[in-house]
Design a protein around this motif. Structure first.
Motif, PDB file in Angstrom:
ATOM      1  N   SER A  83     -19.080 -75.549 -15.262  1.00 45.31           N
ATOM      2  CA  SER A  83     -17.977 -74.616 -15.011  1.00 45.31           C
ATOM      3  C   SER A  83     -18.486 -73.185 -14.940  1.00 45.31           C
ATOM      4  O   SER A  83     -18.027 -72.395 -14.101  1.00 45.31           O
ATOM      5  N   LEU A  84     -19.436 -72.834 -15.802  1.00 41.01           N
ATOM      6  CA  LEU A  84     -19.988 -71.484 -15.772  1.00 41.01           C
ATOM      7  C   LEU A  84     -20.703 -71.204 -14.458  1.00 41.01           C
ATOM      8  O   LEU A  84     -20.574 -70.119 -13.879  1.00 41.01           O
ATOM      9  N   ILE A  85     -21.471 -72.168 -13.990  1.00 42.72           N
ATOM     10  CA  ILE A  85     -22.175 -71.985 -12.714  1.00 42.72           C
ATOM     11  C   ILE A  85     -21.173 -71.899 -11.567  1.00 42.72           C
ATOM     12  O   ILE A  85     -21.340 -71.099 -10.635  1.00 42.72           O
ATOM     13  N   HIS A  86     -20.118 -72.710 -11.645  1.00 43.62           N
ATOM     14  CA  HIS A  86     -19.105 -72.715 -10.583  1.00 43.62           C
ATOM     15  C   HIS A  86     -18.389 -71.368 -10.500  1.00 43.62           C
ATOM     16  O   HIS A  86     -18.229 -70.802  -9.414  1.00 43.62           O
ATOM     17  N   THR A  87     -17.960 -70.834 -11.641  1.00 40.43           N
ATOM     18  CA  THR A  87     -17.189 -69.585 -11.635  1.00 40.43           C
ATOM     19  C   THR A  87     -18.068 -68.341 -11.632  1.00 40.43           C
ATOM     20  O   THR A  87     -17.694 -67.327 -11.060  1.00 40.43           O
ATOM     21  N   GLY A  88     -19.239 -68.420 -12.267  1.00 44.57           N
ATOM     22  CA  GLY A  88     -20.062 -67.224 -12.421  1.00 44.57           C
ATOM     23  C   GLY A  88     -21.129 -67.034 -11.374  1.00 44.57           C
ATOM     24  O   GLY A  88     -21.678 -65.924 -11.250  1.00 44.57           O
ATOM     25  N   TYR A  89     -21.429 -68.072 -10.597  1.00 47.55           N
ATOM     26  CA  TYR A  89     -22.478 -67.963  -9.570  1.00 47.55           C
ATOM     27  C   TYR A  89     -21.937 -68.292  -8.188  1.00 47.55           C
ATOM     28  O   TYR A  89     -22.068 -67.498  -7.257  1.00 47.55           O
ATOM     29  N   GLU A  90     -21.312 -69.444  -8.060  1.00 45.56           N
ATOM     30  CA  GLU A  90     -20.819 -69.849  -6.744  1.00 45.56           C
ATOM     31  C   GLU A  90     -19.632 -69.014  -6.283  1.00 45.56           C
ATOM     32  O   GLU A  90     -19.449 -68.824  -5.079  1.00 45.56           O
ATOM     33  N   HIS A  91     -18.817 -68.508  -7.228  1.00 44.02           N
ATOM     34  CA  HIS A  91     -17.600 -67.793  -6.853  1.00 44.02           C
ATOM     35  C   HIS A  91     -17.540 -66.390  -7.437  1.00 44.02           C
ATOM     36  O   HIS A  91     -16.452 -65.839  -7.612  1.00 44.02           O
TER      37      HIS A  91
END
Length: 388
Positions: free
Chosen positions: A43-51
């Protein structure tokens, strides 16, 4: 079924009064609790990197800058330009060395962990290096709590490695985590709240552009009401010609006594943009990237861009490179039964050119040092045929 009617108590009887334990509490309506995103790694990678553009750019800047720093190899205190480890790092697999290191640094920044697998030949010599995804890797703790192996799972397939002090097929690089013995702490975790604020502010801005956050004004008809046909026509015209980002600022033609009354933004709404910039600066701070390098407004920590770039390398890039190079040198040296050391070549970092020039000048002008002492201070061994 209808409930029976309540019976009145006989005269003089004691009436038992039921009262709620929370009946005396006054309910006040306040702002709801904040809705935070998930705190697991995916979730962190999804919200903090991808988006999130700030998180994405910060990770890419650090990983690309760190991977571009060349390494020096020394064995028994002597610098070598040719060595099997240097050839392996230049071409660890089908991927070139710079791409391989970008993956390692990116995994460390996003997950707090990075795993490298060494593929060996018949003589147990490393021939290939592969970067493994941290979200698929699990540490297998031993009886004493230390890692006894690693498990890599892809779907239903699973592969395990056993480790020992004499045999380490997996190199686990991890950031410091004060509350976890086996996994590192990602900068994304520290910046998670600021990432949510930044994403929410961006979503609010997008909704405002789509005229969905709040109406920019009202169309008022004094003294009478529109017919249903007139109301539908006016609504359709506003949706087709005056709604959305592409129609921003387009003038509106009114008729039949209609009056346009604009609605301005309150000071709290106008501060949304500053809130977003403050959250962006916090994200950059968590990763160690000077906000000036990301083009964020309102940051005057450094006098100029060059000074901010030097601080970026000194405080963020080089510590990451030194730690990775040191761990790789020890790990690969164990496989080759050699005492080697890897370190970044500071002379090849353009951002530190002025500092290195000043340092070389001070050493060359030191009359109390002989030539070999100067070479040692600059990282060189004695000339061939000479003893230190």
């Amino acid at each position: 079924m209808a409930s029976p009617p309540a019976r009145a108590a006989p005269p003089g009887a004691d009436v038992e009064t039921k009262a709620s334990a929370a009946g005396g509490v006054i309910a006040l309506h306040t702002a709801g609790r904040p809705a935070w995103s998930g705190r697991d790694r995916l979730s962190l990678i999804h919200t903090g990197y991808e988006h999130n553009v700030i998180g994405f750019r910060a990770v890419r800047m650090i990983a690309e800058a760190a991977a571009a720093v060349p390494w020096l190899l020394s064995e028994a205190g002597r610098r070598l330009d040719e060595h099997p480890v240097l050839r392996l790092l230049a071409q660890p697999s089908s991927m070139d060395g710079r791409g391989f290191l970008e993956q390692i640094y990116s995994h460390l920044l996003l997950a707090g962990n990075a795993y490298i697998e060494a593929v060996t030949d018949e003589d147990a010599q490393p021939r290939e290096l592969h970067a493994l995804r941290p979200d698929r890797m699990s540490v297998i703790p031993g009886k004493d709590g230390w890692p006894a192996g690693y498990e890599y799972r892809v779907g239903q397939a699973c592969h395990r490695w056993r480790t020992s002090p004499e045999h380490r097929p997996i190199l686990h690089l991890k950031a410091f985590h004060p509350l976890d013995d086996h996994y590192g702490l990602s900068p994304l975790s520290a910046a998670a709240a600021s990432i949510d604020v930044h994403n929410a502010a961006l979503a609010w801005t997008k909704a405002l552009l789509d005229n969905a956050a709040r109406p920019s004004g009202a169309i008022v008809l004094e003294g009478r009401h529109l017919s249903e046909e007139q109301f539908q026509r006016l609504s359709r015209e506003i949706e087709d010609h005056h709604q959305g980002a592409r129609n921003a600022g387009r003038p509106m033609l009114l008729e039949g006594g209609l009056d346009w009354r604009p609605m301005g933004y309150s000071p709290a709404e106008m501060e949304f943009h500053e809130t977003r910039n403050a959250a962006a600066r916090d994200i950059a701070l968590a990763f160690g990237v000077p906000p000036m390098l990301l083009g964020l407004p309102g940051d005057n920590t450094y006098a100029n861009y060059q000074e901010a770039n030097r601080a970026f390398y000194r405080q963020t890039v080089l510590p990451l490179v030194r730690r990775t190079a040191g761990a790789l040198g020890v790990w690969l040296g164990e496989s080759l039964s050699a005492s080697i050391a890897l370190a970044p070549d500071l002379d090849q970092v353009p951002a530190l050119g002025s500092e290195r020039d000043a340092y070389w000048k001070r050493i060359s002008e030191a009359d109390f040092l002989d030539e070999n002492e100067k070479r040692a201070l600059l990282g060189f061994g004695p000339r061939l045929g000479e003893t230190p």
